[in-house]
Write an enzyme that holds these catalytic residues in place. Structure first.
Site, PDB file in Angstrom:
ATOM      1  N   VAL A 105       0.898  -1.158   0.000  1.00 21.24           N
ATOM      2  CA  VAL A 105       0.000   0.000   0.000  1.00 21.24           C
ATOM      3  C   VAL A 105       0.931   1.201   0.000  1.00 21.24           C
ATOM      4  O   VAL A 105       1.494   1.564   1.021  1.00 21.24           O
ATOM      5  CB  VAL A 105      -0.919   0.008   1.237  1.00 21.24           C
ATOM      6  N   PRO A 106       1.123   1.797  -1.188  1.00 21.61           N
ATOM      7  CA  PRO A 106       2.301   2.644  -1.418  1.00 21.61           C
ATOM      8  C   PRO A 106       2.233   4.035  -0.808  1.00 21.61           C
ATOM      9  O   PRO A 106       2.152   5.035  -1.509  1.00 21.61           O
ATOM     10  CB  PRO A 106       2.363   2.710  -2.939  1.00 21.61           C
ATOM     11  N   CYS A 107       2.324   4.084   0.495  1.00 23.94           N
ATOM     12  CA  CYS A 107       2.307   5.378   1.163  1.00 23.94           C
ATOM     13  C   CYS A 107       3.596   6.159   0.879  1.00 23.94           C
ATOM     14  O   CYS A 107       3.663   7.355   1.124  1.00 23.94           O
ATOM     15  CB  CYS A 107       2.110   5.205   2.659  1.00 23.94           C
ATOM     16  N   HIS A 108       4.603   5.479   0.342  1.00 27.11           N
ATOM     17  CA  HIS A 108       5.847   6.203   0.033  1.00 27.11           C
ATOM     18  C   HIS A 108       5.671   7.124  -1.161  1.00 27.11           C
ATOM     19  O   HIS A 108       6.525   7.950  -1.424  1.00 27.11           O
ATOM     20  CB  HIS A 108       6.976   5.212  -0.234  1.00 27.11           C
TER      21      HIS A 108
END
Length: 165
Positions: free
Chosen positions: A131-134
Site C-alpha cells: 500500500v504505497p504510502c511512500h
DNA sequence: ACTGGGTAAACAG
DNA sequence: CTGTTTACCCAGT
C-alpha cells in the site's frame, strides 16, 4: 495470526496474516516480540496462507524493483477506521513512478483541508510498500515523513525514478 | 528559515 | 467533552 518472513535483496520483511488476509508488513530490522498470538489455533488455513504468501512475496519483489505488482493478496484492514481505509484505498490508485500530495489525497476524498489527517492515516498504514504510502509527498514536492524511516522512502522512490526536493 | 493560525482525525483521561 | 499529538498547508515575516 500467522507470521511469515520474506527474504529480499533489501533484507528480510515480515508479513502477518489473519484469516482475512495480509494484516501487516514489517520492514527488515523491526523485530516484534508478539510472534505468537496465544488466541487458540490460527484460523488461517494452510492453503490460503501458502497462496497469499506467494502473492505477497512476488508483489513485494516487483515493487522493490520499481514495477507494478501483477497481483496483490487480500488485505485485512479491520483494524483501521473508516477514514483510514478510504485513505489507504486511495493510495492503491497511485501507480509506480507517480506521486500525490497529502492535500491532493484529501481533495480526492472530498475532504479538502484534511491533509494533516491524511498524513496521520498514512502513518498508520499497516502495510507499507504494497500500500504505497511512500508515493505521498508534502506540498511542493517535499519529502514529508515516513514511518519506516525516510531513507526507505527515498530508496523506494528512487527505484521508481522519483526524486523529491 | 522560522512562526503562527487554520485544519481534520485519533486517542487519553 | 477537553486537551494533546500528528508523515500538513499557506501566508506572513
Amino acid at each position: 495470526m500467522q507470521t511469515v518472513t520474506i527474504p529480499t535483496e533489501q533484507g528480510e520483511f515480515t508479513a502477518v496474516y489473519s484469516e482475512h488476509g495480509l494484516a501487516r508488513l514489517e520492514f527488515p530490522g523491526t523485530r516484534r516480540l508478539d510472534r505468537n498470538s496465544a488466541t487458540g489455533p490460527s484460523k488461517v488455513t494452510e492453503s490460503k496462507l501458502r497462496r497469499w504468501s506467494a502473492t505477497t512475496a512476488a508483489a513485494l519483489e516487483q515493487i522493490l524493483d520499481g514495477k507494478k505488482p501483477a497481483s496483490l493478496p487480500p488485505f485485512d484492514w479491520s483494524g483501521g477506521t473508516e477514514f483510514q481505509r478510504c485513505v489507504w484505498a486511495e493510495l492503491l490508485r497511485i501507480g509506480p513512478g507517480r506521486t500525490k500530495s497529502y492535500s491532493e489525497i484529501a481533495t480526492a476524498l472530498r475532504n479538502p483541508g484534511a491533509a494533516r489527517a491524511v498524513g496521520s492515516a498514512c502513518g498508520a498504514n499497516p502495510i507499507p510498500v504494497l500500500v504505497p504510502c511512500h508515493r505521498v509527498l508534502a506540498a511542493g514536492g517535499r519529502l514529508g515523513g515516513f514511518s519506516g524511516g525516510l531513507d526507505w522512502k527515498r530508496r523506494l522512490l528512487s527505484r521508481e525514478n522519483v526524486t523529491p526536493k
